[in-house]
Motif scaffolding. Structure first.
Motif, PDB file in Angstrom:
ATOM      1  N   LEU A 787      47.796  48.056  43.201  1.00  0.00           N
ATOM      2  CA  LEU A 787      48.444  46.792  42.848  1.00  0.00           C
ATOM      3  C   LEU A 787      49.960  46.960  42.765  1.00  0.00           C
ATOM      4  O   LEU A 787      50.721  46.136  43.289  1.00  0.00           O
ATOM      5  CB  LEU A 787      47.884  46.270  41.518  1.00  0.00           C
ATOM      6  N   ILE A 809      43.092  39.025  42.356  1.00  0.00           N
ATOM      7  CA  ILE A 809      42.402  39.600  41.209  1.00  0.00           C
ATOM      8  C   ILE A 809      40.973  39.991  41.566  1.00  0.00           C
ATOM      9  O   ILE A 809      40.525  41.104  41.298  1.00  0.00           O
ATOM     10  CB  ILE A 809      42.389  38.604  40.023  1.00  0.00           C
ATOM     11  N   LEU A 813      39.101  43.964  41.873  1.00  0.00           N
ATOM     12  CA  LEU A 813      38.032  44.223  40.914  1.00  0.00           C
ATOM     13  C   LEU A 813      36.731  44.580  41.629  1.00  0.00           C
ATOM     14  O   LEU A 813      35.994  45.480  41.202  1.00  0.00           O
ATOM     15  CB  LEU A 813      37.824  42.999  40.022  1.00  0.00           C
TER      16      LEU A 813
END
Length: 846
Positions: A787, A809, A813
């Motif tokens: 990130l 996001i 994940l």
């Protein structure tokens, strides 16, 4: 000691084979890339050499510059020049030829667009000798205004044969129907690097390709006894200054070199992925040898006690490393031949077809495989081998090796210093656009700093990530304790997975930001209701006649075409866009800083503020621009602009100026607005009906255009992630290897646990949860680093059109969860082995 090393290898065959496989996968990528590159080089060298057979000299326009694509046909010359060349002493035959844009349609009416390869229309040589290796596979040569011959690859893929009818789209307008009379081959190849080819007789080619009375080049054959160089000199003497004569060897070399340079990006990219895989494999080698050295500490101490010198121990461990490296090199060399086929398939998937030929295994490839395999293995094993020499003889009296739990102070200081420098640099790069230097240095420093300090992070991460697992019972609690018992080993095992996921997550951030930037441009800079582009992302454009048909529609308000090319300014190659000044401001906002876009006249140009500042230009200055077809021309600077996200060019000219200096007439895009009071859906229906004869034109509103651009980015991201998947696979092999060695190291412990009542199922669960924890640590670190690095990279690419930073996001994940879950797969074999430990033998094991 050499015998001792060989016996050590024989005692650990499976573990060392698994270690060698990890390096072999990376080596296979290197060798496969070299094999593919050498095969392509040999193929195209032969292909273009064969095509030039029978042509000793070629007459063509002298290019103004050659370091950038001209995006179209070469500058034409009068056809009567052919007769002048024929009169030169020593000329046996001379024939003019022409090349242009011709897009064939399949039998269902859909465009045949081979990705990045061109769709060509050419004139067929009447003199078969001048045609070289170009030959008819079936049927006959085209003769007359309604006949065509096509390349064998297109005929085979789309079911065409002599006697069929085929529709073809040209620059000038709607499709025309032709009788297919022949199928063409190029020696053993069916096409030219994936390009489609439609061949006509010269007169027909001149008409349909928009070059009446002109040719692009003249092929010349010498009489017996006249060499190519001598004939070239004679012909050059009668040519105008803007034309040149070149020999067959020059033409073949240029053509082959152009193809190789065009494919060099893929070669570089493949080698980059190979480097990542080798780096991950290096971590696996280092970890494996570190564990083996620690496990054999007592053995090494005994050797020292009976007189073995440190140099001999070092040689013994490095001998094992050499054996592993040689095995990895051999496996990688063999796998590389298979990988080259897979890489060739990837090129075919993006429309670049490499003609089939015998695979070229050069001596350089063999040397590279040995150098890479041995080099990576030896470098990775050097530190563990040095540690083996530091084992004191007194350690022979110890029951077991005691692994180090503390980090060296040098490592802590260096890792802390790198993080202290890297994190602020990354933050500064993320805070502002186009800070590429800070992004690169900050990413490298932060990444290395994290890897150095990773062991210090293991126990806190194990405590947090292992808490849910510990609640599952004794097996979960033991797994958590085992993962935290040797933090350096756990960290180095997880580091391999960290590298792979860092790159995957970083690429995802860049891709997501790229898609968000396209959407932002459509909202901020685009004022059109519809965007017309070629149906294929890699196609050169759409016929200019498509825009002409829309201007008469009552539902249409403004039609504004855009074109694109390359020019040179002060020796530097740059992009130039061409627009209609009368309509451009109504469909696009380019952020005019000075001057007026609507007042831009023929013979004038506009430049970005940065370009004008770099060259010290002021409005009204006369500037020399070099065009690829017509050479140097002096244009007046009429103004500057700031926003290149929609145009994608540093310079702007009018379409008439473009047509004076470029031979092609294809629009890269056409922006359309609705007439007053016309709904968007009515405008789209009207435009689609009007362009029914242009099946290669995609008519999209802003939402559809945005979705299409996003799909292209997603396709590229999928390809990159698939290649990075090799590094992740190697990382999982590392987890397997480490767990297998860990099970061997804890044989006595596992036997005691079984002796006091632990079931086989609980043993398997303990090993599985330990693998999940190791994989989870690598996933967490990789996601965080990915990130950060991805955000810095996206901001650094602001000058390339990524103007919006958007951090996904869900995808990171998902990657993290999948990476952790993959630990279960990695633990299958070690868990089964642990469950099969013999209790009686284990309790007496040393």
């Amino acid at each position: 000691m050499f015998i001792v090393a060989l016996k050590g290898l024989a005692a650990r065959k499976l573990r060392l084979l698994l270690t060698a496989v990890s390096i072999a996968l990376g080596v296979s990528f290197v060798t496969g890339t070299f094999v593919l590159g050498d095969t392509m080089t040999a193929t195209f060298d032969k292909l273009y050499a064969d095509m030039g057979q029978g042509t000793d000299v070629t007459v063509r326009a002298r290019p103004a510059f050659t370091d950038a694509p001209t995006m179209g046909s070469p500058r034409p010359m009068p056809v009567d020049l052919v007769d002048r060349v024929r009169e030169v002493p020593g000329v046996a035959a001379a024939e003019g030829g022409i090349t242009g844009y011709a897009l064939m349609l399949d039998k269902s009416g859909k465009p045949i667009q081979p990705g990045g390869a061109p769709t060509l229309g050419v004139s067929h040589a009447e003199d078969e000798k001048l045609g070289g290796s170009i030959s008819l596979r079936a049927g006959r040569a085209p003769a007359g205004p309604n006949e065509v011959a096509i390349d064998a690859a297109t005929a085979r893929k789309h079911g065409y044969a002599p006697g069929d009818r085929i529709r073809i789209v040209f620059e000038s307008g709607k499709p025309a129907d032709f009788a297919l009379v022949g199928v063409i081959g190029f020696g053993d190849a069916d096409n030219l690097a994936g390009a489609t080819l439609a061949a006509f007789d010269l007169t027909t080619a001149q008409q349909v390709l928009g070059r009446p009375g002109q040719v692009d080049q003249i092929a010349v054959r010498a009489t017996d006894g006249i060499g190519p160089d001598e004939l070239r000199t004679r012909i050059a003497a009668v040519l105008p200054a803007d034309l040149e004569a070149v020999t067959r060897a020059t033409v073949a070399g240029e053509a082959s070199r152009a193809v190789r340079e065009g494919l060099s990006f893929f070669t570089t990219a493949f080698l980059g992925f190979a480097a990542v895989s080798l780096l991950v494999g290096g971590f696996l080698i280092w970890n494996t040898f570190s564990i083996l050295v620690a496990q054999r500490g007592r053995e090494h101490a005994l050797l020292r006690a009976i007189g073995a010198r440190r140099r001999q121990l070092l040689a013994a461990v490095l001998t094992e490393a050499v054996a592993v490296g040689l095995l990895a090199s051999a496996l990688g060399l063999g796998l590389g031949l298979l990988v080259s086929g897979g890489l060739r398939g990837l090129l075919a998937a993006v429309g670049i077809e490499v003609p089939t030929t015998t695979l070229q295994l050069e001596s350089r490839t063999v040397v590279a495989a040995l150098a890479v395999g041995l080099g990576v293995t030896l470098v990775a094993a050097l530190v563990p081998a040095w540690r083996a020499t530091r084992v004191p003889p007194i350690a022979a009296l110890r029951e077991a090796a005691t692994p180090a739990h503390t980090l060296p102070k040098v490592r802590i200081v260096l890792g802390g210093a790198l993080l202290a420098a890297g994190l602020p640099a990354l933050s500064w790069a993320i805070a502002g656009p186009s800070r590429g230097g800070a992004a690169m240095l900050g990413s490298l420093a932060t990444f290395v700093g994290f890897l150095l300090l990773a062991p210090a992070l293991v126990r806190p991460l194990v405590a947090v990530l292992g808490a849910p697992i510990a609640r599952l019972g004794m097996a979960g609690e033991l797994a958590r304790q085992n993962a935290g018992r040797t933090p350096r080993r756990t960290a180095s095992t997880a580091a391999a997975l960290t590298i792979g996921l860092t790159l995957v997550v970083a690429m995802t951030v860049v891709a997501t930001s790229m898609k968000a930037s396209v959407a932002d441009v459509l909202v901020r800079a685009n004022r059109a209701d519809l965007i017309l582009k070629a149906d294929s992302q890699m196609a050169p454009g759409i016929p200019a006649a498509a825009a002409d048909k829309l201007r008469v529609l009552p539902e249409v308000g403004v039609v504004s075409p855009m074109r694109f090319g390359r020019i040179q300014v002060a020796g530097q190659t740059n992009s130039v866009a061409a627009v209609d000044p009368g309509t451009a401001e109504q469909v696009a906002d380019i952020g005019v800083a000075s001057g007026s876009l609507s007042a831009l006249a023929d013979g004038e140009f506009m430049a970005t503020v940065d370009e004008a500042k770099a060259h010290g230009w002021q409005a009204g200055d006369q500037v020399t621009l070099r065009f690829p077809h017509t050479g140097d021309h002096t244009l007046r600077l009429a103004g500057t602009y700031t926003d290149t996200t929609l145009l994608g060019a540093g310079y702007l000219i009018t379409i008439p100026t473009y047509e004076e200096n470029f031979s092609e007439r294809l629009d890269v895009a056409v922006l359309v607005t609705a007439a007053g009071g016309i709904p968007a859906d009515a405008l789209k229906r009207s435009v689609q009906q009007a362009l029914a004869d242009y099946p290669n034109v995609a008519v999209q509103d802003t939402a559809e255009f945005n979705a299409a651009q996003g799909a292209t980015v997603d396709q590229l991201l999928g390809l990159v992630n698939a290649l990075l998947g090799l590094a992740v696979l190697i990382a999982l092999l590392g987890v397997v290897n480490t767990l297998a060695l860990s099970v061997l190291e804890r044989t006595r412990e596992l036997g005691l646990l079984r002796a006091v009542g632990m079931t086989r199922r609980q043993v398997r669960a303990c090993i599985r949860w330990e693998a999940v924890l190791v994989a989870a640590i690598g996933s967490v670190l990789g996601t965080v680093l990915g990130l950060l690095i991805g955000m810095a990279a996206a901001r650094a690419l602001a000058g390339e059109g990524i103007t919006v930073l958007q951090v996904p996001i869900a995808q990171p994940l998902v990657y993290a969860v999948v990476g952790a879950a993959a630990g279960i797969l990695a633990a299958i074999t070690p868990a089964r082995k642990a469950a099969k430990v013999d209790v009686l033998r284990a309790v007496v094991a040393e």
